[in-house]
Design a protein around this motif. Structure first.
Motif, PDB file in Angstrom:
ATOM      1  N   ARG A 161     -13.024 -44.022  -3.750  1.00 25.68           N
ATOM      2  CA  ARG A 161     -12.933 -43.253  -2.358  1.00 25.68           C
ATOM      3  C   ARG A 161     -12.202 -44.112  -1.373  1.00 25.68           C
ATOM      4  NH1 ARG A 161     -14.762 -38.693  -0.837  1.00 25.68           N
ATOM      5  NH2 ARG A 161     -16.019 -38.602  -2.566  1.00 25.68           N
ATOM      6  N   GLU A 162     -12.625 -45.337  -0.941  1.00 27.01           N
ATOM      7  CA  GLU A 162     -11.881 -46.151  -0.230  1.00 27.01           C
ATOM      8  C   GLU A 162     -10.578 -46.272  -0.390  1.00 27.01           C
ATOM      9  OE1 GLU A 162     -14.018 -49.759   1.066  1.00 27.01           O
ATOM     10  OE2 GLU A 162     -12.298 -50.378   2.136  1.00 27.01           O
ATOM     11  N   THR A 163     -10.087 -46.583  -1.812  1.00 26.49           N
ATOM     12  CA  THR A 163      -8.668 -46.797  -1.809  1.00 26.49           C
ATOM     13  C   THR A 163      -7.888 -45.307  -1.865  1.00 26.49           C
ATOM     14  OG1 THR A 163      -9.116 -48.407  -3.570  1.00 26.49           O
ATOM     15  CG2 THR A 163      -6.779 -47.227  -3.736  1.00 26.49           C
ATOM     16  N   LEU A 164      -8.385 -44.520  -2.173  1.00 27.22           N
ATOM     17  CA  LEU A 164      -7.951 -42.839  -2.132  1.00 27.22           C
ATOM     18  C   LEU A 164      -7.645 -42.668  -0.625  1.00 27.22           C
ATOM     19  CD1 LEU A 164      -6.934 -40.514  -3.541  1.00 27.22           C
ATOM     20  CD2 LEU A 164      -9.343 -39.602  -3.516  1.00 27.22           C
ATOM     21  N   GLN A 165      -8.763 -42.925   0.110  1.00 29.08           N
ATOM     22  CA  GLN A 165      -8.705 -42.532   1.450  1.00 29.08           C
ATOM     23  C   GLN A 165      -7.516 -43.086   2.190  1.00 29.08           C
ATOM     24  OE1 GLN A 165     -11.453 -40.521   3.026  1.00 29.08           O
ATOM     25  NE2 GLN A 165      -9.942 -40.026   4.134  1.00 29.08           N
ATOM     26  N   THR A 166      -7.408 -44.632   1.792  1.00 30.80           N
ATOM     27  CA  THR A 166      -6.165 -45.110   2.567  1.00 30.80           C
ATOM     28  C   THR A 166      -5.074 -44.777   2.112  1.00 30.80           C
ATOM     29  OG1 THR A 166      -7.653 -47.338   2.290  1.00 30.80           O
ATOM     30  CG2 THR A 166      -5.219 -47.353   2.652  1.00 30.80           C
ATOM     31  N   ILE A 167      -4.842 -44.288   0.968  1.00 30.08           N
ATOM     32  CA  ILE A 167      -3.361 -43.720   0.301  1.00 30.08           C
ATOM     33  C   ILE A 167      -3.254 -42.463   1.145  1.00 30.08           C
ATOM     34  CG2 ILE A 167      -2.143 -42.736  -1.540  1.00 30.08           C
ATOM     35  CD1 ILE A 167      -3.582 -44.693  -3.219  1.00 30.08           C
ATOM     36  N   THR A 168      -4.258 -41.493   1.038  1.00 32.07           N
ATOM     37  CA  THR A 168      -4.003 -40.074   1.406  1.00 32.07           C
ATOM     38  C   THR A 168      -3.961 -40.020   2.987  1.00 32.07           C
ATOM     39  OG1 THR A 168      -6.356 -39.862   1.498  1.00 32.07           O
ATOM     40  CG2 THR A 168      -5.157 -39.035  -0.422  1.00 32.07           C
ATOM     41  N   ASN A 169      -4.514 -41.169   3.777  1.00 31.57           N
ATOM     42  CA  ASN A 169      -4.569 -41.123   5.054  1.00 31.57           C
ATOM     43  C   ASN A 169      -3.074 -41.400   5.736  1.00 31.57           C
ATOM     44  OD1 ASN A 169      -7.185 -40.361   5.598  1.00 31.57           O
ATOM     45  ND2 ASN A 169      -7.812 -42.392   5.972  1.00 31.57           N
ATOM     46  N   ASN A 170      -2.295 -42.222   5.054  1.00 33.33           N
ATOM     47  CA  ASN A 170      -0.916 -42.562   5.292  1.00 33.33           C
ATOM     48  C   ASN A 170       0.170 -41.554   4.970  1.00 33.33           C
ATOM     49  OD1 ASN A 170      -1.099 -45.262   6.671  1.00 33.33           O
ATOM     50  ND2 ASN A 170      -2.587 -45.373   5.042  1.00 33.33           N
ATOM     51  N   LEU A 171      -0.275 -40.361   4.226  1.00 36.97           N
ATOM     52  CA  LEU A 171       0.642 -39.230   3.943  1.00 36.97           C
ATOM     53  C   LEU A 171       0.702 -38.352   5.049  1.00 36.97           C
ATOM     54  CD1 LEU A 171      -0.034 -38.876   0.250  1.00 36.97           C
ATOM     55  CD2 LEU A 171       1.824 -39.991   1.215  1.00 36.97           C
ATOM     56  N   PRO A 172       2.019 -37.948   5.363  1.00 38.32           N
ATOM     57  CA  PRO A 172       1.976 -36.753   6.557  1.00 38.32           C
ATOM     58  C   PRO A 172       1.806 -35.293   6.096  1.00 38.32           C
ATOM     59  CG  PRO A 172       4.346 -37.391   5.562  1.00 38.32           C
ATOM     60  CD  PRO A 172       3.282 -38.042   4.896  1.00 38.32           C
ATOM     61  N   ILE A 173       0.840 -35.245   5.016  1.00 37.29           N
ATOM     62  CA  ILE A 173       0.262 -33.827   4.693  1.00 37.29           C
ATOM     63  C   ILE A 173      -1.237 -33.905   4.678  1.00 37.29           C
ATOM     64  CG2 ILE A 173       2.430 -33.568   3.184  1.00 37.29           C
ATOM     65  CD1 ILE A 173       0.683 -34.338   0.615  1.00 37.29           C
ATOM     66  N   LEU A 174      -1.746 -32.664   4.851  1.00 35.08           N
ATOM     67  CA  LEU A 174      -3.071 -32.342   4.686  1.00 35.08           C
ATOM     68  C   LEU A 174      -3.442 -32.451   3.169  1.00 35.08           C
ATOM     69  CD1 LEU A 174      -5.018 -31.243   7.137  1.00 35.08           C
ATOM     70  CD2 LEU A 174      -4.736 -28.957   6.179  1.00 35.08           C
ATOM     71  N   ILE A 175      -4.525 -33.141   3.158  1.00 36.18           N
ATOM     72  CA  ILE A 175      -5.029 -33.583   1.695  1.00 36.18           C
ATOM     73  C   ILE A 175      -6.683 -33.095   1.743  1.00 36.18           C
ATOM     74  CG2 ILE A 175      -5.276 -34.956  -0.366  1.00 36.18           C
ATOM     75  CD1 ILE A 175      -2.633 -36.382   0.639  1.00 36.18           C
ATOM     76  N   GLY A 176      -6.971 -32.335   0.966  1.00 37.32           N
ATOM     77  CA  GLY A 176      -8.559 -32.095   0.767  1.00 37.32           C
ATOM     78  C   GLY A 176      -8.962 -31.692  -0.715  1.00 37.32           C
ATOM     79  N   HIS A 177     -10.350 -31.867  -1.053  1.00 33.49           N
ATOM     80  CA  HIS A 177     -10.758 -31.436  -2.283  1.00 33.49           C
ATOM     81  C   HIS A 177     -11.943 -30.536  -1.939  1.00 33.49           C
ATOM     82  CE1 HIS A 177     -13.422 -32.207  -5.855  1.00 33.49           C
ATOM     83  NE2 HIS A 177     -12.142 -31.719  -6.579  1.00 33.49           N
ATOM     84  N   VAL A 178     -12.202 -29.528  -2.636  1.00 29.21           N
ATOM     85  CA  VAL A 178     -13.453 -28.652  -2.485  1.00 29.21           C
ATOM     86  C   VAL A 178     -13.845 -28.324  -3.754  1.00 29.21           C
ATOM     87  CG1 VAL A 178     -12.213 -27.355  -0.510  1.00 29.21           C
ATOM     88  CG2 VAL A 178     -11.940 -26.421  -2.586  1.00 29.21           C
ATOM     89  N   ASP A 179     -15.055 -28.081  -3.920  1.00 29.08           N
ATOM     90  CA  ASP A 179     -15.666 -27.565  -5.392  1.00 29.08           C
ATOM     91  C   ASP A 179     -15.899 -26.259  -5.500  1.00 29.08           C
ATOM     92  OD1 ASP A 179     -17.838 -26.440  -3.748  1.00 29.08           O
ATOM     93  OD2 ASP A 179     -18.888 -28.240  -3.699  1.00 29.08           O
ATOM     94  N   PHE A 211     -10.815 -27.310  -6.609  1.00 29.79           N
ATOM     95  CA  PHE A 211      -9.504 -27.610  -6.460  1.00 29.79           C
ATOM     96  C   PHE A 211      -9.010 -28.446  -5.244  1.00 29.79           C
ATOM     97  CE2 PHE A 211      -8.893 -24.918  -2.657  1.00 29.79           C
ATOM     98  CZ  PHE A 211     -10.019 -23.950  -2.993  1.00 29.79           C
ATOM     99  N   TYR A 212      -7.841 -29.138  -5.392  1.00 24.97           N
ATOM    100  CA  TYR A 212      -7.349 -29.890  -4.461  1.00 24.97           C
ATOM    101  C   TYR A 212      -6.252 -29.036  -3.462  1.00 24.97           C
ATOM    102  CZ  TYR A 212      -8.757 -33.325  -7.886  1.00 24.97           C
ATOM    103  OH  TYR A 212      -9.455 -33.928  -8.868  1.00 24.97           O
ATOM    104  N   ILE A 213      -6.444 -29.442  -2.161  1.00 27.03           N
ATOM    105  CA  ILE A 213      -5.447 -28.796  -1.208  1.00 27.03           C
ATOM    106  C   ILE A 213      -4.439 -29.962  -0.811  1.00 27.03           C
ATOM    107  CG2 ILE A 213      -5.405 -27.843   1.401  1.00 27.03           C
ATOM    108  CD1 ILE A 213      -8.548 -27.132   0.890  1.00 27.03           C
ATOM    109  N   MET A 214      -3.287 -29.449  -0.826  1.00 25.57           N
ATOM    110  CA  MET A 214      -2.068 -30.252  -0.155  1.00 25.57           C
ATOM    111  C   MET A 214      -1.289 -29.412   0.523  1.00 25.57           C
ATOM    112  SD  MET A 214      -0.997 -33.016  -3.289  1.00 25.57           S
ATOM    113  CE  MET A 214      -2.330 -34.107  -3.935  1.00 25.57           C
ATOM    114  N   SER A 215      -1.339 -29.540   2.030  1.00 26.11           N
ATOM    115  CA  SER A 215      -0.611 -28.557   2.868  1.00 26.11           C
ATOM    116  C   SER A 215       0.038 -29.553   3.725  1.00 26.11           C
ATOM    117  CB  SER A 215      -1.620 -27.752   3.740  1.00 26.11           C
ATOM    118  OG  SER A 215      -0.907 -27.015   4.494  1.00 26.11           O
ATOM    119  N   GLN A 216       1.583 -29.007   4.065  1.00 25.53           N
ATOM    120  CA  GLN A 216       2.587 -29.730   4.890  1.00 25.53           C
ATOM    121  C   GLN A 216       3.140 -28.724   5.779  1.00 25.53           C
ATOM    122  OE1 GLN A 216       5.218 -30.290   1.202  1.00 25.53           O
ATOM    123  NE2 GLN A 216       6.673 -30.482   2.892  1.00 25.53           N
TER     124      GLN A 216
END
Length: 637
Positions: A327-345, A429-434
């Motif tokens: 999670r920490e590595t993933l959070q670092t990667i996604t935090n530095n992308l200019p898109i909205l990224i989420g995961h819902v169950d 599903f994963y959410i990727m929004s720009q």
């Protein structure tokens, strides 16, 4: 015998000549009358209207000659293609160019020749009006002038043929075959910062601007020998052709798509293509107008982001079992992308969010874990997006391009929902929004420009038809009457011919400004074509009210116009169509009836107005006392 030099503009000249569709056509009395007059007036045995093709000269009209064509190498007329006013040969045997010409030494034994070049609207010489004698002679100045006058008459007749070709380079004709100014269109067409092309119904380029040549790497001459399928990447062609079919069958009015061209050097260029179909007044397709913008840089950026997004998706899929540890590595990667990224169950509750959620929703990303999508998005947006969530949970990757996370904000987002499949089960599903606001705004700007006349800034023909369609529908539902005022400027051609197209353009702009001031704020003032304008006025139901509007229009346009360096006077002829029962109304019929009334006003003396449809209404010219006009109208009604 010397051979005539080939003009520098030969390719364009031949292209225009072929486009006139006049070569090898039957005799035409309009042209035959001119050659008969020329022969009789100058008392010569031979008079010809000669059109110089690539390898021959062909006679559209001939007096005193049996053959219909000769070789271009022998043609006196070929020597007139670079002549300014007249090619005059008083004695061919004394002229080194022609002394040993078989047409001089043999039949028809030419000794005297005088040819006036026949020029197109663009200044291209297509051939000559010429007179020939079998003996030497001279021409007086008055005879040359008369021959010039006859040549101008031939040019006007050819102009009717040329109109069809010019129509493929402009957006449309007016009803009386008066083309929009070719030079004005050329300026707009050539100097635009985007690629532009006119394409015939078979897909062949008719005209292109320099920007399109720059985009594709082809010269204009090369493009004019190609079709758009020949430079389109094959994988993109099927969609393009399907959209073209939709235009031709009336399933859509315009279309836009992103596609690839194969440049002349073999490289690929991405373009944003917008296409409209131009139809004639009967609704038959004429040609396509295309606007092309190079979007290679944006596509490269999108590819980079798409590749990066795909890489991220793969990482998320491969490391689902290790999500807690990573999670920490993933959070670092996604935090530095200019898109909205989420995961819902599968219960639509957040399991992961990147830092962009803080910027968009004003909440700490960590605080969203376990919360439902509905709590974060709000009930209204949640219900709007629910079908996409359900499709993602069914295993389908879906995208929605019109997400507004906050109604009071103007930002527009594109959201992609990617199923999280574990084994044979969808776990969420994963959410990727720009943010795609800039792209949407650019699309809206292009649409707005397509609805405006580029010279006056008034609504154009397309915008008028949409406004008129809305007025008809509104009239059917609410019984709201309306009126159309069809204006044609009296004296505009004189201003254009006397002071030039710049003065004509300035006059049209000022006419538009005056019309907007004289009508009501909600009335639609549009420029139809050339010097024709149409005003749509809703809520006007009586002839008296219409006459007052028409009087105001006529008065305001008779006041002198102060243009740069000159003051001019014009007037206008107005045709009026009243629509009090929209259930029986047709937009095309309304415009046509107003047009007919305008021509009636013009025939009755100009600077006045006439009503359409009701033959009992007789509106006098503006020379009558305007105070008495309403009474006269009321009496006529």
């Amino acid at each position: 015998m010397s051979k005539a030099p080939v003009p520098a503009n030969e390719a364009a000249r031949l292209r225009l000549l072929q486009g006139l569709d006049v070569l090898d056509t039957p005799a035409d009395e309009a042209f035959d009358r001119i050659t008969r007059i020329a022969a009789e007036m100058l008392q010569v045995p031979i008079a010809l209207i000669s059109l110089v093709d690539e390898y021959r000269q062909w006679f559209k009209s001939r007096v005193g000659l049996d053959v219909c064509e000769t070789s271009r190498d022998l043609a006196f007329c070929a020597h007139a293609l670079d002549i300014d006013k007249i090619l005059l040969v008083e004695d061919a045997l004394e002229d080194a160019r022609f002394a040993d010409n078989p047409l001089v030494t043999g039949a028809p034994f030419i000794r005297f020749y005088a040819g006036i070049p026949l020029r197109s609207a663009e200044g291209l010489v297509l051939g000559t009006l010429c007179v020939i004698d079998t003996k030497p002679r001279t021409l007086s100045g008055s005879a040359i002038s008369a021959l010039h006058d006859l040549a101008r008459t031939v040019e006007r007749e050819l102009l009717h043929k040329e109109t069809a070709r010019v129509g493929r380079a402009v957006q449309e004709f007016d009803r009386r075959n008066l083309a929009l100014s070719a030079s004005r269109f050329e300026t707009i067409f050539r100097q635009t910062p985007t690629g532009k092309a006119i394409v015939d119904l078979s897909g062949r380029f008719i005209d292109v601007n320099s920007k399109l040549c720059e985009i594709t790497g082809y010269s204009a001459e090369q493009l004019l020998s190609l079709t758009f399928p020949e430079i389109t990447v094959e994988a993109d062609l099927a969609m393009d052709l399907q959209l073209v079919a939709d235009l031709l069958f009336g399933r859509r009015k315009t279309y836009s798509l992103e596609k690839r061209y194969r440049r002349r050097d073999g490289t690929i260029v991405w373009v944003d293509l917008s296409v409209a179909l131009v139809r004639d007044e009967t609704g038959q397709p004429l040609h396509f107008i295309s606007v092309i913008q190079d979007i290679s840089a944006r596509k490269d950026s999108e590819k980079f982001l798409r590749d990066y997004q795909h890489e991220l998706e793969q990482r998320v899929t491969e490391r689902t079992a290790e999500l807690t540890q990573s999670r920490e590595t993933l959070q670092t990667i996604t935090n530095n992308l200019p898109i909205l990224i989420g995961h819902v169950d599968a219960n639509l509750r957040y399991q992961f969010n990147n830092d962009v959620y803080r910027d968009v929703f004003g909440v700490e990303p960590g605080s969203l874990r376990g919360k439902s999508l509905e709590e974060t998005l709000g009930s209204s947006l949640f219900e709007e997006l629910r079908p996409y969530f359900e499709r993602a949970l069914a295993g389908e990757r879906v995208t929605y391009d019109n997400v507004r996370y906050w109604p009071q904000h103007e930002r527009i987002w594109s959201a992609t929902y990617i199923p999280d499949i574990r084994g044979d089960k969808v776990a969420g599903f994963y959410i990727m929004s720009q943010d795609i606001t800039d792209r949407k705004l650019a699309e809206n700007v292009l649409l707005a420009k397509a609805m405006l006349d580029p010279l006056t800034g008034l609504p154009n023909r397309r915008a008028l038809h949409e406004e008129l369609a809305r007025a008809v529908e509104h009239g059917k539902r609410e019984a709201v009457p309306f009126a159309l005022f069809f204006l044609d400027l009296d004296g505009f051609k004189t201003v254009n011919d006397t002071y030039g197209h710049d003065a004509g353009d300035a006059l049209l702009i000022e006419v538009g400004k005056r019309l907007k001031k004289v009508v009501r704020q909600n009335d639609v003032v549009s420029r139809l074509a050339g010097d024709e304008f149409i005003i749509l006025s809703q809520g006007i139901a009586t002839a008296n009210a219409c006459s007052r509007v028409a009087q105001d229009i006529c008065r305001t346009l008779t006041r002198p116009f102060v243009l740069p360096g000159v003051t001019v006077d014009i007037s206008t002829s107005v045709g009026i169509t009243m629509c009090t029962d929209a259930r029986q109304a047709s937009a095309d019929e309304l415009i046509s009836s107003a047009d007919g009334a305008m021509y009636e006003a013009k025939r009755k003396g100009r600077n006045g107005f006439r009503f359409a449809r009701d033959p009992h209404i007789r509106i006098e010219q503006m020379g009558e006392d305007p105070v008495q006009l309403p009474a006269k109208i009321a009496q006529a009604v």
